[in-house]
Design a protein around this motif. Structure first.
Motif, PDB file in Angstrom:
ATOM      1  N   ARG A 218     -17.956 -44.775  21.872  1.00 61.40           N
ATOM      2  CA  ARG A 218     -17.050 -43.711  21.454  1.00 61.40           C
ATOM      3  C   ARG A 218     -17.678 -42.853  20.362  1.00 61.40           C
ATOM      4  O   ARG A 218     -17.518 -41.630  20.333  1.00 61.40           O
ATOM      5  N   GLN A 240     -18.617 -46.167  31.257  1.00 64.57           N
ATOM      6  CA  GLN A 240     -17.625 -46.041  30.192  1.00 64.57           C
ATOM      7  C   GLN A 240     -18.005 -44.907  29.252  1.00 64.57           C
ATOM      8  O   GLN A 240     -17.145 -44.147  28.797  1.00 64.57           O
ATOM      9  N   LEU A 244     -15.691 -41.674  28.391  1.00 65.00           N
ATOM     10  CA  LEU A 244     -15.365 -41.290  27.021  1.00 65.00           C
ATOM     11  C   LEU A 244     -15.763 -39.841  26.758  1.00 65.00           C
ATOM     12  O   LEU A 244     -15.025 -39.086  26.115  1.00 65.00           O
ATOM     13  N   ASP A 247     -13.235 -37.641  28.345  1.00 62.22           N
ATOM     14  CA  ASP A 247     -11.985 -37.667  27.574  1.00 62.22           C
ATOM     15  C   ASP A 247     -12.101 -36.833  26.303  1.00 62.22           C
ATOM     16  O   ASP A 247     -11.098 -36.286  25.824  1.00 62.22           O
ATOM     17  N   GLN A 248     -13.301 -36.749  25.741  1.00 60.72           N
ATOM     18  CA  GLN A 248     -13.529 -35.981  24.511  1.00 60.72           C
ATOM     19  C   GLN A 248     -13.935 -34.536  24.804  1.00 60.72           C
ATOM     20  O   GLN A 248     -14.355 -33.815  23.904  1.00 60.72           O
TER      21      GLN A 248
END
Length: 409
Positions: A218, A240, A244, A247-248
């Motif tokens: 993250r 993953q 991430l 999503d960002q």
């Protein structure tokens, strides 16, 4: 100032980043949260019972020990309130409250910072692409941000170091803990510290445990404008990282690989689903950011320069060893490739074929017999060796080792 920092450390170690951010948002500061009445935690419905219990313990002693360790080992602490806290990171949901850094101060917001991630079980192709893409990004003025574990991460960091740096390595454990507890692992960490920045959410001394890699990923994507997924299997943690980044609202790139290669099934699927932009070079990534950052437009070489890079640390032993191949005196001499030195660059099938070809040119049928491989696997592997330049095809469907294998690495 130091007395205030210990409360930031207390809150960031007591709860995970989302929980710590929740408390910070509620009380306005870690210090206010620490001195709040214990009953006030009970009114925050999003907290779990375990989180409430941890906060009520108010263990400041551990935070004070961490602060002393950082002061003693020249580890910089950056909190949410500091001007040097990356703005790019502030914009992700529930950003971390505390960062630990070693090395040079890195201004992430002023850089075309590109995350690079990939499987630890990288193929020779994946390792090569990680090195070359990172090298070219660095040469052209971008900032490579990657991990420090083996496989794609290590090779990306090596490529950036070979280009002269700087680079940033994001670790799951403490910034003072080498991922590999070996002499070469310690030297590599020292070189990264000398050339750039090592950054983590974990306090010094924390081992690189699997449960910390989610937080690391993250942070990795949060510091950067784009993420390059070099090579990933269908269940790789690199996927993953890609999720991430999406999503960002970060750009995601992936390096294409042969269909059917297990170590690249995940990255190929990202491309198939339209979740990633295909790239073959570092310049392909930087082309998306040239209007935002002062990047160089010169065409960087896709291969490393042959000379060793200047050492960043005081240790004279070379950290990076280029694959070594024995030379031949004339074109008629038998070609020899030091397979032991290059073992991690080949599959088992390719090693069997290269060993067979050490005795001279062979036909396809002879290769199948000498190598002891099923015909389809032997044909597929020899074709890849020809494409990579380790073997050449002669008239009559015969094959021999390349006379210039050094060009293939």
């Amino acid at each position: 100032m130091l007395s205030a920092i210990k409360y930031w450390i207390w809150l960031s170690t007591a709860l995970d980043p989302p929980g710590a951010w929740l408390i910070y948002s509620h009380f306005g500061s870690p210090e206010e949260a620490y001195f709040a009445d214990n009953s006030s935690y009970d009114f925050i419905e999003a907290l779990t019972t375990l989180q409430r219990t941890t906060l009520k313990e108010k263990d400041i002693g551990h935070a004070e020990e961490i602060l002393e360790d950082c002061t003693r080992n020249d580890i910089r602490i950056v909190t949410w309130q500091d001007a040097s806290y990356p703005e790019r990171l502030r914009n992700i949901p529930a950003p971390p409250l505390v960062l630990y850094l070693r090395g040079k101060l890195c201004h992430f917001d002023e850089e075309a910072a590109i995350a690079m991630a990939g499987t630890r079980r990288a193929s020779p192709y994946g390792k090569q692409m990680a090195r070359e893409i990172a090298y070219e990004i660095t040469i052209q003025g971008g900032l490579v941000v990657t991990g420090i574990v083996g496989g794609c991460d290590y090779n990306a960091a090596s490529g950036a170091l070979r280009a002269g740096g700087p680079l940033a390595c994001v670790t799951a454990g403490g910034v003072d803990v080498p991922y590999y507890a070996t002499e070469s692992g310690r030297r590599f960490l020292a070189d990264v510290v000398a050339a750039g920045t090592v950054i983590s959410l974990s306090p010094p001394g924390t081992p690189h445990l699997g449960l910390f890699f989610g937080k690391r990923n993250r942070l990795l994507t949060g510091l950067t404008v784009g993420t390059v997924c070099v090579e990933a299997g269908s269940r790789s943690g690199t996927l993953q990282v890609a999720r991430l980044a999406i999503d960002q609202s970060r750009d995601v790139y992936a390096v294409p690989a042969n269909v059917g290669v297990a170590s690249a099934a995940g990255t190929n699927n990202l491309l198939r689903q339209g979740l990633a932009i295909p790239v073959l070079r570092g310049s392909h990534v930087l082309d998306h950011y040239r209007h935002l950052f002062p990047l160089k437009t010169t065409h960087a070489p896709s291969r490393y320069p042959k000379q060793e890079p200047p050492r960043c640390s005081a240790n004279p032993a070379p950290t990076y060893r280029e694959p070594f191949e024995k030379k031949v005196d004339t074109i008629n001499s038998p070609v020899y490739i030091d397979l032991e030195a290059l073992r991690d660059q080949f599959t088992d099938d390719e090693l069997a074929l290269l060993t067979a070809l050490q005795q001279g040119s062979l036909s396809t049928d002879e290769l199948i017999e000498v190598a002891g491989l099923p015909a389809p696997r032997a044909v597929a592997a020899i074709n890849l060796l020809v494409l990579r330049g380790f073997a050449i095809e002669l008239p009559g469907k015969r094959f021999q080792l390349s006379h210039h294998p050094e060009k293939c690495i």
